[in-house]
Write a protein that holds these residues in place. Structure first.
Motif, PDB file in Angstrom:
ATOM      1  N   GLY A 280       0.757  -1.311   0.219  1.00 27.49           N
ATOM      2  CA  GLY A 280      -0.007   0.067  -0.034  1.00 27.49           C
ATOM      3  C   GLY A 280       0.862   1.568   0.077  1.00 27.49           C
ATOM      4  O   GLY A 280       0.440   2.370   0.189  1.00 27.49           O
ATOM      5  N   PHE A 281       2.039   1.217  -0.126  1.00 30.07           N
ATOM      6  CA  PHE A 281       2.843   2.357  -0.309  1.00 30.07           C
ATOM      7  C   PHE A 281       2.612   3.122  -1.462  1.00 30.07           C
ATOM      8  O   PHE A 281       2.467   2.544  -2.680  1.00 30.07           O
ATOM      9  N   VAL A 282       2.680   4.448  -1.740  1.00 26.04           N
ATOM     10  CA  VAL A 282       2.552   5.145  -2.597  1.00 26.04           C
ATOM     11  C   VAL A 282       3.848   5.320  -3.518  1.00 26.04           C
ATOM     12  O   VAL A 282       5.039   5.640  -2.977  1.00 26.04           O
ATOM     13  N   LEU A 283       3.916   4.845  -4.790  1.00 23.46           N
ATOM     14  CA  LEU A 283       4.954   4.905  -5.376  1.00 23.46           C
ATOM     15  C   LEU A 283       4.939   6.046  -6.417  1.00 23.46           C
ATOM     16  O   LEU A 283       3.953   6.645  -7.067  1.00 23.46           O
ATOM     17  N   ASP A 284       6.225   6.305  -7.235  1.00 23.37           N
ATOM     18  CA  ASP A 284       6.397   7.320  -8.244  1.00 23.37           C
ATOM     19  C   ASP A 284       5.666   6.809  -9.340  1.00 23.37           C
ATOM     20  O   ASP A 284       5.588   5.818  -9.702  1.00 23.37           O
ATOM     21  N   ASP A 285       5.386   7.989 -10.172  1.00 25.13           N
ATOM     22  CA  ASP A 285       4.747   7.427 -11.457  1.00 25.13           C
ATOM     23  C   ASP A 285       5.494   6.531 -12.380  1.00 25.13           C
ATOM     24  O   ASP A 285       5.002   5.412 -12.818  1.00 25.13           O
ATOM     25  N   TRP A 286       7.076   6.772 -12.468  1.00 26.65           N
ATOM     26  CA  TRP A 286       7.738   5.744 -13.244  1.00 26.65           C
ATOM     27  C   TRP A 286       7.452   4.408 -12.714  1.00 26.65           C
ATOM     28  O   TRP A 286       7.545   3.245 -13.476  1.00 26.65           O
ATOM     29  N   ALA A 287       7.565   4.152 -11.328  1.00 22.58           N
ATOM     30  CA  ALA A 287       7.392   2.846 -10.796  1.00 22.58           C
ATOM     31  C   ALA A 287       5.981   2.337 -10.849  1.00 22.58           C
ATOM     32  O   ALA A 287       5.758   1.021 -11.399  1.00 22.58           O
ATOM     33  N   ASN A 288       4.936   3.184 -11.042  1.00 21.24           N
ATOM     34  CA  ASN A 288       3.619   2.379 -11.147  1.00 21.24           C
ATOM     35  C   ASN A 288       3.417   1.981 -12.631  1.00 21.24           C
ATOM     36  O   ASN A 288       2.945   1.219 -13.171  1.00 21.24           O
TER      37      ASN A 288
END
Length: 398
Positions: free
Chosen positions: A232-240
């Motif tokens: 549930g950690f918020v990831l950076d756009d590139w990771a998503n």
């Protein structure tokens, strides 16, 4: 606005990232599975007499991080890097209850070393997974209850040092394996993977700050992002984007497959454990299995291991469709006796937390029910001979 978008993407990824289809033609589907407690495709008069179960540990924390990872500090990971999570404990506990239902006639109601043998690789997360699974298989009842405050009883988990583990090799030194694996990493096939996906790899390197010179590096990057997303950690756009696109996962799975890409590697990485299981099947069919110190006894043998362990075995048997086994997934080798004296093998793969697994795996050139002798013959090229002990084979470095 960006945080809202990230949350939406994270929710979508959590529900779908393990269901992504690969873009490569060689990976079109995951092996189908079975496991009704009462198998529809087994004749009523056929009797299940022995089983081996190889399962992956439950959910764990990340093992490695990358330089630009916002969650690289251990304070984010209860129990430390690589530790079994509470979710993972519940996953394995459910698997244990499933094994209790599926193999109740083999293992009896009360624990006995004559009925079950549990072995684990020497990792904390696999040892803990094995212990949790055992608690679900054998909850104490009646005279087994030794403490009214805890519904648990000890069940032995067997292991050995990683540098000596030959059945499910992970850290054991093997010069022959290293020579063959490094040779493959220098091959045109391996290098073509990097050439084909160079733009994506460079993109991930730039954002992660991590050099991705080998598929192992890419696999660890995928694993870290997958686990962080799952938590549930918020990831950076590139990771998503990397998780949404199947390329990163495809390369991670390709890395796992590469450990058994040749016949000789299949023998080294999976042949010894497959032979161990088949030898026990043969001894069972000949009434040679007796409780003693030289032969593990019990009607159910359970191995707590890793995603790579399952991939190695599936690929060695030519049953692997490119994928990454889920946490607490299990591979079942089952020996059946007909109403005469014939014995056959069936394989089942439970890659989801499901009560009913659709069907046994289709064994190449043998079908879903494979006569024990024919099974041995089919895989003769990956099974070590009596003279090929692991140590001597490994010493041949070139």
């Amino acid at each position: 606005m960006r945080s809202v978008l990230n949350n939406i993407i994270r929710i979508l990824l959590a529900s779908s990232v393990h269901c992504l289809k690969y873009t490569e033609p060689l990976c079109t589907k995951i092996p189908k599975t079975n496991a009704k407690c009462k198998l529809d495709n087994v004749r009523v008069e056929d009797q299940l007499v022995f089983a081996h179960v190889i399962f992956r540990h439950g959910e764990r924390n990340i093992e490695k991080s990358y330089p630009n990872d916002p969650y690289k500090e251990e304070k984010y990971w209860l129990g430390g890097f690589g530790a079994l999570t509470n979710v993972g404990k519940r996953e394995v506990y459910e698997l244990g209850k499933y094994l209790r239902r599926r193999y109740s006639e083999l293992i009896g109601d009360s624990y006995s070393p004559k009925n079950i043998y549990i072995r684990s690789t020497d990792f904390d997360r696999t040892l803990m997974s094995a212990s949790v699974l055992a608690a679900a298989v054998y909850p104490p009842s009646g005279d087994e209850i030794w403490n009214d405050e805890i519904a648990w009883q000890p069940v032995p988990i067997h292991t050995g040092p990683l540098h000596e583990e030959q059945l499910l090799p992970w850290k054991i030194p093997c010069p022959r394996f290293m020579f063959l694996f490094e040779q493959y990493q220098s091959s045109p096939e391996y290098k073509s993977i990097f050439a084909r996906y160079e733009p994506s790899i460079k993109h991930w390197e730039r954002h992660s700050g991590q050099s991705l010179d080998k598929l192992a590096d890419i696999m660890y990057l995928y694993d870290t992002l997958f686990v962080e997303n799952r938590k549930g950690f918020v990831l950076d756009d590139w990771a998503n984007e990397a998780l949404w696109d199947s390329t990163l996962k495809y390369l991670a799975a390709f890395h796992l497959q590469s450990f058994t890409h040749s016949t000789e590697l299949k023998k080294l990485e999976a042949g010894y454990v497959i032979k161990d299981m088949l030898d026990r099947f043969r001894n069972k069919s000949q009434s040679l299995l007796k409780p003693n110190q030289s032969i593990w006894h019990g009607s159910l043998h359970v191995y707590a291991c890793h995603d790579l362990s399952i991939v190695n075995i599936l690929n060695a048997l030519n049953l692997y469709d490119l994928h990454i086994p889920n946490y607490a997934s299990s591979l079942h080798f089952e020996l059946y006796r007909t109403n005469g004296t014939e014995y056959y093998v069936q394989l089942f793969y439970r890659n989801q937390n499901q009560e009913i697994v659709d069907s046994p795996l289709e064994i190449p050139n043998c079908g879903t029910k494979c006569h024990l002798d024919q099974f041995n013959e089919l895989y003769r090229d990956i099974l070590p001979t009596e003279s090929e002990d692991y140590d001597s084979v490994c010493r041949v470095s070139t």
